[in-house]
Design a protein around this motif. Structure first.
Motif, short mmCIF file in Angstrom:
data_model
loop_
_atom_site.label_atom_id
_atom_site.label_comp_id
_atom_site.label_asym_id
_atom_site.label_seq_id
_atom_site.Cartn_x
_atom_site.Cartn_y
_atom_site.Cartn_z
N CYS A 311 48.55 51.23 8.34
CA CYS A 311 48.77 50.49 7.09
C CYS A 311 49.52 51.31 6.04
O CYS A 311 49.17 52.46 5.79
CB CYS A 311 47.41 50.05 6.53
SG CYS A 311 47.53 49.24 4.93
N ILE A 312 50.53 50.70 5.42
CA ILE A 312 51.29 51.39 4.36
C ILE A 312 50.89 50.85 2.98
O ILE A 312 51.57 51.10 2.00
CB ILE A 312 52.81 51.30 4.58
CG1 ILE A 312 53.27 49.83 4.70
CG2 ILE A 312 53.22 52.10 5.82
CD1 ILE A 312 54.79 49.66 4.70
N ARG A 313 49.80 50.08 2.94
CA ARG A 313 49.25 49.56 1.67
C ARG A 313 50.29 48.77 0.87
O ARG A 313 50.43 48.97 -0.33
CB ARG A 313 48.71 50.71 0.80
CG ARG A 313 47.68 51.58 1.47
CD ARG A 313 46.31 50.96 1.53
NE ARG A 313 45.34 51.94 2.00
CZ ARG A 313 44.89 52.02 3.25
NH1 ARG A 313 45.29 51.16 4.17
NH2 ARG A 313 44.01 52.92 3.59
N CYS A 314 51.00 47.89 1.57
CA CYS A 314 52.00 47.08 0.86
C CYS A 314 51.35 45.88 0.19
O CYS A 314 51.92 45.29 -0.72
CB CYS A 314 53.09 46.65 1.82
SG CYS A 314 52.53 45.44 3.04
N GLY A 315 50.19 45.47 0.67
CA GLY A 315 49.49 44.33 0.06
C GLY A 315 49.99 42.98 0.55
O GLY A 315 49.49 41.94 0.11
N ALA A 316 50.96 42.96 1.48
CA ALA A 316 51.53 41.68 1.91
C ALA A 316 50.49 40.78 2.58
O ALA A 316 50.54 39.55 2.43
CB ALA A 316 52.69 41.93 2.87
N CYS A 317 49.55 41.39 3.30
CA CYS A 317 48.55 40.56 4.00
C CYS A 317 47.63 39.86 3.00
O CYS A 317 47.14 38.76 3.26
CB CYS A 317 47.76 41.38 5.01
SG CYS A 317 46.95 42.84 4.35
N ILE A 340 43.31 43.57 5.21
CA ILE A 340 43.22 44.98 5.61
C ILE A 340 41.89 45.58 5.14
O ILE A 340 41.27 46.38 5.84
CB ILE A 340 44.44 45.81 5.11
CG1 ILE A 340 44.38 47.25 5.63
CG2 ILE A 340 44.57 45.81 3.59
CD1 ILE A 340 44.43 47.39 7.12
N CYS A 371 52.44 41.35 8.46
CA CYS A 371 52.30 42.81 8.32
C CYS A 371 53.57 43.54 8.78
O CYS A 371 53.98 43.39 9.93
CB CYS A 371 51.10 43.30 9.13
SG CYS A 371 50.94 45.09 9.08
N PRO A 372 54.19 44.34 7.91
CA PRO A 372 55.46 44.96 8.30
C PRO A 372 55.31 45.99 9.42
O PRO A 372 56.28 46.27 10.11
CB PRO A 372 55.93 45.63 7.00
CG PRO A 372 54.71 45.82 6.19
CD PRO A 372 53.81 44.68 6.54
N VAL A 373 54.10 46.55 9.58
CA VAL A 373 53.93 47.54 10.67
C VAL A 373 53.16 46.95 11.84
O VAL A 373 52.65 47.67 12.70
CB VAL A 373 53.27 48.84 10.15
CG1 VAL A 373 54.22 49.61 9.26
CG2 VAL A 373 51.98 48.54 9.39
N ILE A 375 50.26 45.39 12.38
CA ILE A 375 48.85 45.62 12.69
C ILE A 375 48.24 44.28 13.10
O ILE A 375 48.46 43.26 12.42
CB ILE A 375 48.09 46.21 11.49
CG1 ILE A 375 48.72 47.53 11.06
CG2 ILE A 375 46.61 46.42 11.83
CD1 ILE A 375 48.16 48.12 9.79
N LEU A 377 45.85 42.34 12.68
CA LEU A 377 44.71 42.27 11.75
C LEU A 377 43.64 41.28 12.18
O LEU A 377 42.45 41.59 12.17
CB LEU A 377 45.22 41.93 10.34
CG LEU A 377 45.97 43.08 9.67
CD1 LEU A 377 46.95 42.56 8.64
CD2 LEU A 377 45.00 44.05 9.02
S1 SF4 Z 1 50.39 43.85 5.43
FE1 SF4 Z 1 49.97 45.50 6.90
S2 SF4 Z 1 50.80 47.34 5.92
FE2 SF4 Z 1 50.64 45.79 4.31
S3 SF4 Z 1 48.59 46.12 3.37
FE3 SF4 Z 1 48.31 44.60 4.96
S4 SF4 Z 1 47.77 45.78 6.79
FE4 SF4 Z 1 48.63 47.22 5.33
#
Ligand code: SF4
Length: 466
Positions: A311-317, A340, A371-373, A375, A377
């Motif tokens: 997770c890069i803590r982007c907050g998109a989720c 997340i 999620c850009p990476v 995950i 989830l």
């Molecule tokens: S979308 Fe993915 S990278 Fe961004 S906060 Fe959620 S889990 Fe982390």
């Protein structure tokens, strides 16, 4: 039900019924969706970028030991003091120790979710230090004495009027509806604090192993002032923030900005490689990096769920999650809300205490999709449910599962139950939500799904005949 689950349930019920709050969150996110999609289109291939980012994070996390050592040795070679913090207490004690050693009176701090995770502000204040948040959203929630609402937008739940009233009450400013004027009020307060601060505390978005640098991305310039004006800088970060190479930022900086705030790139992206070197005109005289474990290595050891550390803590989720949008960020009662947070909180704290977060999901998969990476989830939510159940099965769950297994091994019984359910279905609306309804906890707020007119077996037989 434990106290955390009870508090979650009560807050969720209250917020979900608050249509003003829900409208405000929808409005706040409407512009984000448009800009995010516009900026995704700037990538040659957004799916390709996601796949590449997932690969890089996989490489970094699966070789974390090697990359962390490389990162630390390069940092230390330039005079940075690195502290490996096994837990929150050790990290807090170390930072308080640095503040005491330098006889610090005032601390300025830029946004850091890792600092929130270890409750750093409260510990510093208890130890007698003044701490001022320099990120505007964080400054606002600090004045309100509440935690951030969202990983990226800490004050997204507030209106201009509420912020104006807060500034009027706490800072003595004139009421105004203008965002520019409100920003200037905060700016005037903060400028004085920057000049007075002896210690600057920041987080880090990425740690570059190849060069031994931390990367901070922001939009207000506050992190640059926080890290360069005070004589001492402490950066705190989770050990999972490592990226192998400097060139990886070419992908991660625009990706974080696009997913996090719907921007092509954040306004300020800065690399910090150590304290001021001989001949350099500015920068801190002393630079500390606190590497926080806080049960991340336990998650790393879990091969099945390890990718939650990507997770890069982007907050998109959070922004796409129907649960988050209805119950809001404060309902979770955790540092990391949304999907997340529901995945990692049971790992970073206690599975049995926080398993209810994994239950609070429709498993729609919108989080995984965005999620850009990459995950996985919603699958991790299912795994948390399974692990909690295996570790401590509840009596009702056990009964239901035994009953289900019993029936599934007896096809005739299953068919009989399905037929009985179909016959009883017309009665269901008559008792829905009443004491005679065994499913009233569910049907009080939603309709029970109708049993299909024809069973799969029947449809299959018909199909074969035709
Ligand atoms: S979308 Fe993915 S990278 Fe961004 S906060 Fe959620 S889990 Fe982390």
């Amino acid at each position: 039900m434990n106290a955390y689950a009870q508090a979650f349930k009560e807050a969720a019920r209250r917020y979900a019924a608050d249509t003003v709050h829900r409208d405000r969150i929808q409005q706040a996110l409407a512009g984000y969706y448009v800009k995010r999609d516009e900026n995704k289109a700037r990538f040659q291939s957004w799916p390709g970028a996601r796949a590449a980012a997932a690969d890089i994070k996989w490489e970094a996390v699966n070789h974390l030991d090697r990359y962390l050592e490389e990162f630390v040795s390069k940092l230390e070679a330039r005079g940075t003091k690195v502290f490996w913090a096994p837990g929150a207490k050790e990290a807090r004690d170390y930072i308080i120790g640095v503040a005491r050693q330098h006889k610090v009176r005032s601390i300025i701090k830029s946004k850091s979710m890792t600092a929130e995770e270890i409750h750093l502000n409260g510990a510093l204040e208890d130890a007698g230090f003044e701490v001022v948040e320099s990120d505007l959203g964080e400054f606002i929630v600090q004045l309100r004495q509440e935690p951030p609402y969202h990983i990226v937008f800490p004050a997204m739940h507030l209106t201009r009027r509420q912020i104006s009233d807060l500034f009027h009450e706490r800072l003595g400013s004139e009421p105004t509806n203008s965002p520019e004027d409100l920003t200037m009020v905060a700016r005037r307060v903060m400028r004085r604090k920057y000049c007075a601060a002896d210690l600057g505390i920041s987080g880090a978005n990425f740690a570059i192993a190849e060069t031994g640098m931390i990367s901070i991305t922001e939009n207000e310039g506050n992190a640059r002032l926080t890290t360069s004006l005070p004589k001492v800088h402490v950066a705190i970060m989770g050990i999972e923030k490592v990226l192998p190479r400097l060139s990886d930022l070419a992908l991660f900086l625009p990706m974080l900005a696009t997913s996090g705030a719907g921007q092509p790139i954040a306004c300020y992206n800065t690399l910090y490689g150590g304290p001021r070197q001989p001949g350099e005109p500015d920068g801190p005289e002393e630079f500390h990096v606190v590497l926080l474990d806080n049960r991340r290595t336990a998650l790393l050891a879990d091969v099945e769920q390890r990718d939650a550390l990507h997770c890069i803590r982007c907050g998109a989720c959070l922004n796409v999650c129907p649960v988050f949008k209805n119950v809001g960020g404060h309902t979770y009662g955790t540092t990391y809300p949304g999907p997340i947070g529901s995945v990692i909180t049971p790992h970073l704290r206690e599975l049995q205490d926080w398993k209810h977060l994994s239950q609070a999901s429709s498993l729609c998969g919108a989080c995984t999709e965005t999620c850009p990476v990459k995950i996985n989830l919603h699958h991790h939510l299912l795994r948390n449910r399974r692990n909690a159940m295996r570790a401590r099965p509840g009596r009702l769950e056990k009964m239901l599962q035994t009953g289900f297994a019993f029936m599934m091994r007896r096809p005739a019984l299953y068919q009989f139950a399905a037929r009985a359910g179909r016959l009883a279905q017309p009665l269901q609306p008559l008792v829905q939500g009443t004491v005679f309804d065994p499913l009233r906890a569910w049907t009080q707020t939603r309709s029970f799904p109708r049993v299909a007119k024809k069973s799969f077996r029947k449809l299959w037989r018909e199909r074969k005949k035709s």
